[in-house]
Write a protein that holds these residues in place. Structure first.
Motif, PDB file in Angstrom:
ATOM      1  N   ALA A  18       0.819  -1.211   0.000  1.00 25.24           N
ATOM      2  CA  ALA A  18       0.000   0.000   0.000  1.00 25.24           C
ATOM      3  C   ALA A  18       0.856   1.266   0.000  1.00 25.24           C
ATOM      4  CB  ALA A  18      -0.933   0.005   1.206  1.00 25.24           C
ATOM      5  N   ASN A  19       2.069   1.187   0.513  1.00 24.07           N
ATOM      6  CA  ASN A  19       2.951   2.358   0.561  1.00 24.07           C
ATOM      7  C   ASN A  19       3.943   2.402  -0.589  1.00 24.07           C
ATOM      8  OD1 ASN A  19       2.372   3.921   3.094  1.00 24.07           O
ATOM      9  ND2 ASN A  19       2.487   1.843   3.895  1.00 24.07           N
ATOM     10  N   ASP A  25       9.361   6.415  -7.798  1.00 21.40           N
ATOM     11  CA  ASP A  25       9.038   7.247  -8.948  1.00 21.40           C
ATOM     12  C   ASP A  25       9.071   6.445 -10.243  1.00 21.40           C
ATOM     13  OD1 ASP A  25       8.561   9.621  -7.630  1.00 21.40           O
ATOM     14  OD2 ASP A  25      10.667  10.183  -7.611  1.00 21.40           O
ATOM     15  N   ARG A  26       9.239   5.140 -10.150  1.00 19.08           N
ATOM     16  CA  ARG A  26       9.269   4.291 -11.335  1.00 19.08           C
ATOM     17  C   ARG A  26       7.854   3.892 -11.734  1.00 19.08           C
ATOM     18  NH1 ARG A  26      13.986   2.983 -13.170  1.00 19.08           N
ATOM     19  NH2 ARG A  26      15.802   3.195 -11.855  1.00 19.08           N
ATOM     20  N   ARG A  42      -0.024   6.427  -9.718  1.00 21.85           N
ATOM     21  CA  ARG A  42       0.050   5.907  -8.351  1.00 21.85           C
ATOM     22  C   ARG A  42      -1.237   5.173  -7.977  1.00 21.85           C
ATOM     23  NH1 ARG A  42       4.734   8.163  -6.184  1.00 21.85           N
ATOM     24  NH2 ARG A  42       5.212  10.242  -6.945  1.00 21.85           N
ATOM     25  N   LEU A  43      -2.374   5.689  -8.411  1.00 14.85           N
ATOM     26  CA  LEU A  43      -3.656   5.048  -8.134  1.00 14.85           C
ATOM     27  C   LEU A  43      -3.753   3.701  -8.843  1.00 14.85           C
ATOM     28  CD1 LEU A  43      -6.190   5.719  -6.509  1.00 14.85           C
ATOM     29  CD2 LEU A  43      -7.153   6.691  -8.588  1.00 14.85           C
ATOM     30  N   LEU A  44      -3.292   3.630 -10.095  1.00 18.20           N
ATOM     31  CA  LEU A  44      -3.285   2.367 -10.824  1.00 18.20           C
ATOM     32  C   LEU A  44      -2.375   1.348 -10.142  1.00 18.20           C
ATOM     33  CD1 LEU A  44      -4.080   0.694 -13.335  1.00 18.20           C
ATOM     34  CD2 LEU A  44      -2.055   1.662 -14.449  1.00 18.20           C
ATOM     35  N   GLU A  45      -1.199   1.781  -9.725  1.00 17.71           N
ATOM     36  CA  GLU A  45      -0.285   0.891  -9.007  1.00 17.71           C
ATOM     37  C   GLU A  45      -0.907   0.408  -7.707  1.00 17.71           C
ATOM     38  OE1 GLU A  45       3.241   3.177  -8.495  1.00 17.71           O
ATOM     39  OE2 GLU A  45       3.904   2.882 -10.557  1.00 17.71           O
ATOM     40  N   LEU A  81      -9.392  -0.854   3.849  1.00 22.45           N
ATOM     41  CA  LEU A  81      -8.255  -1.156   4.715  1.00 22.45           C
ATOM     42  C   LEU A  81      -6.942  -0.928   3.969  1.00 22.45           C
ATOM     43  CD1 LEU A  81      -7.029  -2.282   7.338  1.00 22.45           C
ATOM     44  CD2 LEU A  81      -7.258  -4.550   6.331  1.00 22.45           C
ATOM     45  N   PHE A  82      -6.882  -1.352   2.702  1.00 23.05           N
ATOM     46  CA  PHE A  82      -5.666  -1.188   1.920  1.00 23.05           C
ATOM     47  C   PHE A  82      -5.334   0.289   1.726  1.00 23.05           C
ATOM     48  CE2 PHE A  82      -2.950  -1.499  -1.842  1.00 23.05           C
ATOM     49  CZ  PHE A  82      -2.158  -2.569  -1.488  1.00 23.05           C
ATOM     50  N   ILE A  83      -6.347   1.094   1.436  1.00 25.14           N
ATOM     51  CA  ILE A  83      -6.130   2.541   1.269  1.00 25.14           C
ATOM     52  C   ILE A  83      -5.682   3.168   2.583  1.00 25.14           C
ATOM     53  CG2 ILE A  83      -7.325   4.716   0.813  1.00 25.14           C
ATOM     54  CD1 ILE A  83      -8.966   3.154  -1.285  1.00 25.14           C
ATOM     55  N   THR A  84      -6.260   2.730   3.698  1.00 28.35           N
ATOM     56  CA  THR A  84      -5.868   3.242   5.014  1.00 28.35           C
ATOM     57  C   THR A  84      -4.424   2.869   5.333  1.00 28.35           C
ATOM     58  OG1 THR A  84      -8.144   3.075   5.766  1.00 28.35           O
ATOM     59  CG2 THR A  84      -6.443   3.230   7.466  1.00 28.35           C
ATOM     60  N   LEU A  85      -4.007   1.657   4.970  1.00 30.89           N
ATOM     61  CA  LEU A  85      -2.623   1.249   5.215  1.00 30.89           C
ATOM     62  C   LEU A  85      -1.639   2.086   4.396  1.00 30.89           C
ATOM     63  CD1 LEU A  85      -2.950  -2.640   5.322  1.00 30.89           C
ATOM     64  CD2 LEU A  85      -2.452  -1.118   7.224  1.00 30.89           C
ATOM     65  N   GLY A  86      -2.089   2.641   3.272  1.00 34.06           N
ATOM     66  CA  GLY A  86      -1.220   3.461   2.439  1.00 34.06           C
ATOM     67  C   GLY A  86      -1.145   4.914   2.854  1.00 34.06           C
ATOM     68  N   PHE A  87      -1.829   5.294   3.915  1.00 31.24           N
ATOM     69  CA  PHE A  87      -1.847   6.690   4.344  1.00 31.24           C
ATOM     70  C   PHE A  87      -0.464   7.254   4.687  1.00 31.24           C
ATOM     71  CE2 PHE A  87      -2.567  10.052   7.535  1.00 31.24           C
ATOM     72  CZ  PHE A  87      -3.236  10.955   6.724  1.00 31.24           C
ATOM     73  N   PRO A  88       0.409   6.509   5.383  1.00 24.14           N
ATOM     74  CA  PRO A  88       1.743   7.088   5.662  1.00 24.14           C
ATOM     75  C   PRO A  88       2.514   7.438   4.385  1.00 24.14           C
ATOM     76  CG  PRO A  88       1.369   5.186   7.050  1.00 24.14           C
ATOM     77  CD  PRO A  88       0.235   5.224   6.073  1.00 24.14           C
ATOM     78  N   GLY A  89       2.435   6.609   3.369  1.00 26.70           N
ATOM     79  CA  GLY A  89       3.112   6.913   2.115  1.00 26.70           C
ATOM     80  C   GLY A  89       2.504   8.113   1.411  1.00 26.70           C
ATOM     81  N   PHE A  90       1.175   8.245   1.466  1.00 32.41           N
ATOM     82  CA  PHE A  90       0.501   9.399   0.875  1.00 32.41           C
ATOM     83  C   PHE A  90       0.939  10.684   1.561  1.00 32.41           C
ATOM     84  CE2 PHE A  90      -2.980  12.443   0.802  1.00 32.41           C
ATOM     85  CZ  PHE A  90      -3.246  12.527  -0.559  1.00 32.41           C
ATOM     86  N   VAL A  91       1.013  10.667   2.885  1.00 30.27           N
ATOM     87  CA  VAL A  91       1.442  11.849   3.637  1.00 30.27           C
ATOM     88  C   VAL A  91       2.882  12.194   3.278  1.00 30.27           C
ATOM     89  CG1 VAL A  91       1.997  12.688   5.956  1.00 30.27           C
ATOM     90  CG2 VAL A  91      -0.172  11.550   5.534  1.00 30.27           C
TER      91      VAL A  91
END
Length: 101
Positions: A18-19, A25-26, A42-45, A81-91
């Protein structure tokens, strides 16, 4: 592998997956480097990695016993849940101010 270890393995893989789009950047994590990488990629990945993580969960569930059929609610909750787990990377990618130089 017992059931508890399989659950923790899927959660760890989901946290990393998720992160991953936010820290790379690849293109699709292995392709050419894009600077800056647009949010659509990033959304597709994120969606592709969510599907791979779901596949890992299905594989481990099938190896431990019989796979249970799931309704749409399971997939909706799993995606949230997957989107929530990716929150640190989004921030880190979009909200943190990067120092130049």
């Amino acid at each position: 592998m017992d059931q508890s270890a399989a659950v923790w393995l899927v959660l760890l893989v989901a946290l990393i997956a998720a992160n991953a789009p936010y820290f790379s950047d690849r293109l699709l994590l292995v392709g050419p480097k894009l600077k800056p990488k647009v949010f659509g990629w990033r959304l597709l990945e994120l969606l592709l990695l969510a599907l791979l993580t779901l596949g890992l969960g299905f594989l481990l569930e099938a190896r431990l016993g019989q796979r249970q059929p799931q309704g749409w609610e399971f997939y909706a909750a799993g995606l949230c849940l997957f989107i929530t787990l990716g929150f640190p990377g989004f921030v880190w990618c979009y909200l943190k101010r990067h120092r130049h130089g």
